[in-house]
Design a protein around this motif. Structure first.
Motif, PDB file in Angstrom:
ATOM      1  N   ARG A  49       0.834  -1.205   0.000  1.00 13.56           N
ATOM      2  CA  ARG A  49       0.000   0.000   0.000  1.00 13.56           C
ATOM      3  C   ARG A  49       0.869   1.255   0.000  1.00 13.56           C
ATOM      4  NH1 ARG A  49      -5.186   1.123   1.581  1.00 13.56           N
ATOM      5  NH2 ARG A  49      -5.542   3.261   2.256  1.00 13.56           N
ATOM      6  N   ARG A  50       1.927   1.246   0.783  1.00 12.04           N
ATOM      7  CA  ARG A  50       2.810   2.427   0.861  1.00 12.04           C
ATOM      8  C   ARG A  50       3.472   2.698  -0.487  1.00 12.04           C
ATOM      9  NH1 ARG A  50       6.703   3.197   5.922  1.00 12.04           N
ATOM     10  NH2 ARG A  50       4.615   3.432   6.806  1.00 12.04           N
ATOM     11  N   GLU A  51       3.884   1.637  -1.201  1.00 14.92           N
ATOM     12  CA  GLU A  51       4.489   1.822  -2.523  1.00 14.92           C
ATOM     13  C   GLU A  51       3.498   2.474  -3.490  1.00 14.92           C
ATOM     14  OE1 GLU A  51       7.361  -1.482  -3.981  1.00 14.92           O
ATOM     15  OE2 GLU A  51       5.966  -2.473  -2.617  1.00 14.92           O
ATOM     16  N   LEU A  52       2.251   2.010  -3.463  1.00 17.67           N
ATOM     17  CA  LEU A  52       1.244   2.583  -4.360  1.00 17.67           C
ATOM     18  C   LEU A  52       0.966   4.042  -4.005  1.00 17.67           C
ATOM     19  CD1 LEU A  52      -1.334  -0.336  -4.764  1.00 17.67           C
ATOM     20  CD2 LEU A  52       0.270   0.532  -6.478  1.00 17.67           C
ATOM     21  N   GLU A  53       0.845   4.326  -2.726  1.00 19.96           N
ATOM     22  CA  GLU A  53       0.598   5.712  -2.312  1.00 19.96           C
ATOM     23  C   GLU A  53       1.741   6.620  -2.739  1.00 19.96           C
ATOM     24  OE1 GLU A  53      -2.285   5.232   1.599  1.00 19.96           O
ATOM     25  OE2 GLU A  53      -0.110   5.335   1.878  1.00 19.96           O
ATOM     26  N   HIS A  54       2.963   6.136  -2.625  1.00 20.40           N
ATOM     27  CA  HIS A  54       4.106   6.951  -3.024  1.00 20.40           C
ATOM     28  C   HIS A  54       4.131   7.163  -4.534  1.00 20.40           C
ATOM     29  CE1 HIS A  54       8.335   8.068  -3.792  1.00 20.40           C
ATOM     30  NE2 HIS A  54       8.242   8.661  -2.623  1.00 20.40           N
ATOM     31  N   LEU A  72       1.595   7.370  -6.439  1.00 18.58           N
ATOM     32  CA  LEU A  72       0.509   8.273  -6.796  1.00 18.58           C
ATOM     33  C   LEU A  72       0.729   9.686  -6.284  1.00 18.58           C
ATOM     34  CD1 LEU A  72      -2.534   5.940  -6.055  1.00 18.58           C
ATOM     35  CD2 LEU A  72      -1.752   6.682  -8.303  1.00 18.58           C
ATOM     36  N   TRP A  73       1.164   9.809  -5.028  1.00 18.34           N
ATOM     37  CA  TRP A  73       1.174  11.118  -4.378  1.00 18.34           C
ATOM     38  C   TRP A  73       2.525  11.534  -3.811  1.00 18.34           C
ATOM     39  CZ3 TRP A  73      -3.033   7.721  -2.841  1.00 18.34           C
ATOM     40  CH2 TRP A  73      -4.218   7.983  -3.532  1.00 18.34           C
ATOM     41  N   GLY A  74       3.556  10.736  -4.045  1.00 20.46           N
ATOM     42  CA  GLY A  74       4.861  11.077  -3.496  1.00 20.46           C
ATOM     43  C   GLY A  74       4.818  11.087  -1.978  1.00 20.46           C
ATOM     44  N   ASP A  75       5.366  12.142  -1.395  1.00 22.32           N
ATOM     45  CA  ASP A  75       5.427  12.236   0.064  1.00 22.32           C
ATOM     46  C   ASP A  75       4.228  12.960   0.672  1.00 22.32           C
ATOM     47  OD1 ASP A  75       7.892  10.920   0.139  1.00 22.32           O
ATOM     48  OD2 ASP A  75       8.975  12.795  -0.240  1.00 22.32           O
ATOM     49  N   THR A  76       3.199  13.259  -0.165  1.00 19.70           N
ATOM     50  CA  THR A  76       2.025  13.984   0.338  1.00 19.70           C
ATOM     51  C   THR A  76       0.743  13.208   0.035  1.00 19.70           C
ATOM     52  OG1 THR A  76       1.917  15.273  -1.719  1.00 19.70           O
ATOM     53  CG2 THR A  76       3.121  16.233   0.142  1.00 19.70           C
ATOM     54  N   PRO A  77       0.611  11.988   0.566  1.00 22.37           N
ATOM     55  CA  PRO A  77      -0.631  11.247   0.332  1.00 22.37           C
ATOM     56  C   PRO A  77      -1.809  11.951   0.977  1.00 22.37           C
ATOM     57  CG  PRO A  77       0.674  10.166   2.023  1.00 22.37           C
ATOM     58  CD  PRO A  77       1.534  11.256   1.452  1.00 22.37           C
ATOM     59  N   PRO A  78      -3.008  11.853   0.389  1.00 25.67           N
ATOM     60  CA  PRO A  78      -4.176  12.513   0.969  1.00 25.67           C
ATOM     61  C   PRO A  78      -4.557  11.874   2.296  1.00 25.67           C
ATOM     62  CG  PRO A  78      -4.819  11.075  -0.825  1.00 25.67           C
ATOM     63  CD  PRO A  78      -3.323  11.113  -0.839  1.00 25.67           C
ATOM     64  N   GLY A  79      -5.194  12.662   3.125  1.00 25.42           N
ATOM     65  CA  GLY A  79      -5.578  12.161   4.436  1.00 25.42           C
ATOM     66  C   GLY A  79      -6.703  11.140   4.359  1.00 25.42           C
ATOM     67  N   SER A  80      -7.570  11.286   3.354  1.00 22.38           N
ATOM     68  CA  SER A  80      -8.684  10.349   3.220  1.00 22.38           C
ATOM     69  C   SER A  80      -8.202   9.044   2.597  1.00 22.38           C
ATOM     70  CB  SER A  80      -9.780  10.975   2.354  1.00 22.38           C
ATOM     71  OG  SER A  80      -9.269  11.234   1.063  1.00 22.38           O
ATOM     72  N   ASP A  81      -9.062   8.064   2.601  1.00 23.22           N
ATOM     73  CA  ASP A  81      -8.682   6.745   2.092  1.00 23.22           C
ATOM     74  C   ASP A  81      -8.893   6.697   0.581  1.00 23.22           C
ATOM     75  OD1 ASP A  81      -7.751   4.234   2.134  1.00 23.22           O
ATOM     76  OD2 ASP A  81      -9.476   3.319   3.107  1.00 23.22           O
ATOM     77  N   ALA A  82      -8.190   7.568  -0.129  1.00 22.23           N
ATOM     78  CA  ALA A  82      -8.381   7.683  -1.572  1.00 22.23           C
ATOM     79  C   ALA A  82      -7.887   6.441  -2.302  1.00 22.23           C
ATOM     80  CB  ALA A  82      -7.670   8.921  -2.105  1.00 22.23           C
ATOM     81  N   LEU A  83      -6.798   5.841  -1.834  1.00 23.26           N
ATOM     82  CA  LEU A  83      -6.267   4.668  -2.524  1.00 23.26           C
ATOM     83  C   LEU A  83      -7.299   3.550  -2.564  1.00 23.26           C
ATOM     84  CD1 LEU A  83      -3.964   3.180  -3.921  1.00 23.26           C
ATOM     85  CD2 LEU A  83      -3.142   2.473  -1.659  1.00 23.26           C
ATOM     86  N   ARG A  84      -7.978   3.315  -1.455  1.00 25.74           N
ATOM     87  CA  ARG A  84      -8.996   2.268  -1.417  1.00 25.74           C
ATOM     88  C   ARG A  84     -10.119   2.560  -2.426  1.00 25.74           C
ATOM     89  NH1 ARG A  84      -9.930  -1.324   2.624  1.00 25.74           N
ATOM     90  NH2 ARG A  84      -8.728  -0.041   4.102  1.00 25.74           N
ATOM     91  N   SER A  85     -10.488   3.822  -2.552  1.00 26.78           N
ATOM     92  CA  SER A  85     -11.524   4.197  -3.507  1.00 26.78           C
ATOM     93  C   SER A  85     -11.086   3.910  -4.938  1.00 26.78           C
ATOM     94  CB  SER A  85     -11.869   5.686  -3.363  1.00 26.78           C
ATOM     95  OG  SER A  85     -12.358   5.964  -2.074  1.00 26.78           O
ATOM     96  N   HIS A  86      -9.827   4.260  -5.258  1.00 22.47           N
ATOM     97  CA  HIS A  86      -9.317   4.014  -6.609  1.00 22.47           C
ATOM     98  C   HIS A  86      -9.221   2.512  -6.898  1.00 22.47           C
ATOM     99  CE1 HIS A  86      -8.544   8.080  -7.869  1.00 22.47           C
ATOM    100  NE2 HIS A  86      -7.854   8.338  -6.786  1.00 22.47           N
ATOM    101  N   LEU A  87      -8.816   1.743  -5.911  1.00 24.01           N
ATOM    102  CA  LEU A  87      -8.722   0.297  -6.101  1.00 24.01           C
ATOM    103  C   LEU A  87     -10.108  -0.317  -6.289  1.00 24.01           C
ATOM    104  CD1 LEU A  87      -5.899  -0.383  -3.550  1.00 24.01           C
ATOM    105  CD2 LEU A  87      -5.826  -1.069  -5.946  1.00 24.01           C
ATOM    106  N   TYR A  88     -11.091   0.208  -5.581  1.00 21.53           N
ATOM    107  CA  TYR A  88     -12.472  -0.244  -5.779  1.00 21.53           C
ATOM    108  C   TYR A  88     -12.912   0.019  -7.221  1.00 21.53           C
ATOM    109  CZ  TYR A  88     -17.574  -0.360  -5.406  1.00 21.53           C
ATOM    110  OH  TYR A  88     -18.907  -0.621  -5.620  1.00 21.53           O
ATOM    111  N   THR A  89     -12.613   1.227  -7.708  1.00 25.03           N
ATOM    112  CA  THR A  89     -12.956   1.566  -9.091  1.00 25.03           C
ATOM    113  C   THR A  89     -12.225   0.657 -10.070  1.00 25.03           C
ATOM    114  OG1 THR A  89     -13.349   3.870  -8.497  1.00 25.03           O
ATOM    115  CG2 THR A  89     -12.951   3.402 -10.819  1.00 25.03           C
TER     116      THR A  89
END
Length: 229
Positions: free
Chosen positions: A177-182, A184-201
């Motif tokens: 999960r950390r690799e995917l967040e990085h 997508l967003w580098g060192d500033t991942p969003p506070g909300s659970d955006a990754l889970r939403s994108h994976l759902y899509t």
């Protein structure tokens, strides 16, 4: 304009917000265009070349969800879209991602965070060298960004494409999960659970219409794309 200057379209009917965003990016050497309603915004987005579009959800003439859907489905444009909205529910975010938005920022926001999101979108929107990734019956052409499964073309936004490319490159290994967040967003991942939403899509697009799932979740570890049959 600076060497890495971006051309940004700001579609926002609140003049103060639009001008604040424009002034912030202009002061840093970027070029900004404005539209105060959805119809004008869609026309500019379809007829001009932009690196990133900042799109308000609530607009006169045509709302942001409709505009984004038309941009993707009818216009065939893959320009990264960052959606602005006062709404902060998961359903609203999923609706935005489903129409083709790549990122989501809730008002009020800090201009520094907006800029970080815009720069992240611009970095991952450049097309890589030609290569065809294949896992089972799923293919991703990294030059054209075309995705097919069982001969059927699958439309994905830039964020889902970035996730899928990373997973297919690593297949059959797990991507944390950390690799995917990085990615997508580098060192500033969003506070909300955006990754889970994108994976759902992404799962809805590449797995739901087919019999054999390819996207697998390893709870507490990460995700992988693998053909298991």
């Amino acid at each position: 304009m600076t060497h890495n200057a971006l051309r940004i379209l700001i579609i926002e009917d609140n003049r103060d917000i639009a001008e604040n965003i424009g002034d912030y990016f202009d002061a840093r050497g970027h070029l900004t265009d404005f539209a105060m309603d959805g119809i004008t915004g869609l026309h500019l987005a379809l007829t001009e070349a932009y690196d990133v579009i900042i799109l308000d959800l609530m607009l006169p003439g045509m709302d942001g969800l409709t505009l984004c859907a038309k941009l993707r489905q009818e216009g065939g444009k893959a320009t990264p879209v960052l959606m602005l909205t006062a709404r902060d529910t998961l359903d609203d975010k999923l609706a935005g991602f489903d129409t083709g938005a790549d990122d989501y920022l809730v008002k009020p926001f800090a201009l520094e965070e907006l800029a970080a999101r815009v720069m992240a979108l611009s970095r991952r929107s450049s097309k890589p060298a030609a290569a065809l990734l294949r896992v089972g019956d799923l293919t991703l052409n990294t030059a054209t960004l075309k995705v097919h499964r069982k001969g059927r073309e699958i439309e994905l936004n830039h964020t889902c494409l970035t996730i899928l490319k990373r997973l297919m490159e690593a297949s059959p290994h797990v991507v944390t999960r950390r690799e995917l967040e990085h990615a997508l967003w580098g060192d500033t991942p969003p506070g909300s659970d955006a990754l889970r939403s994108h994976l759902y899509t992404l799962r809805t697009k590449i797995d739901k219409p087919f019999n054999d799932p390819l996207l697998h979740t390893l709870h507490g570890i990460g995700y992988r794309v693998e053909a298991t049959s």
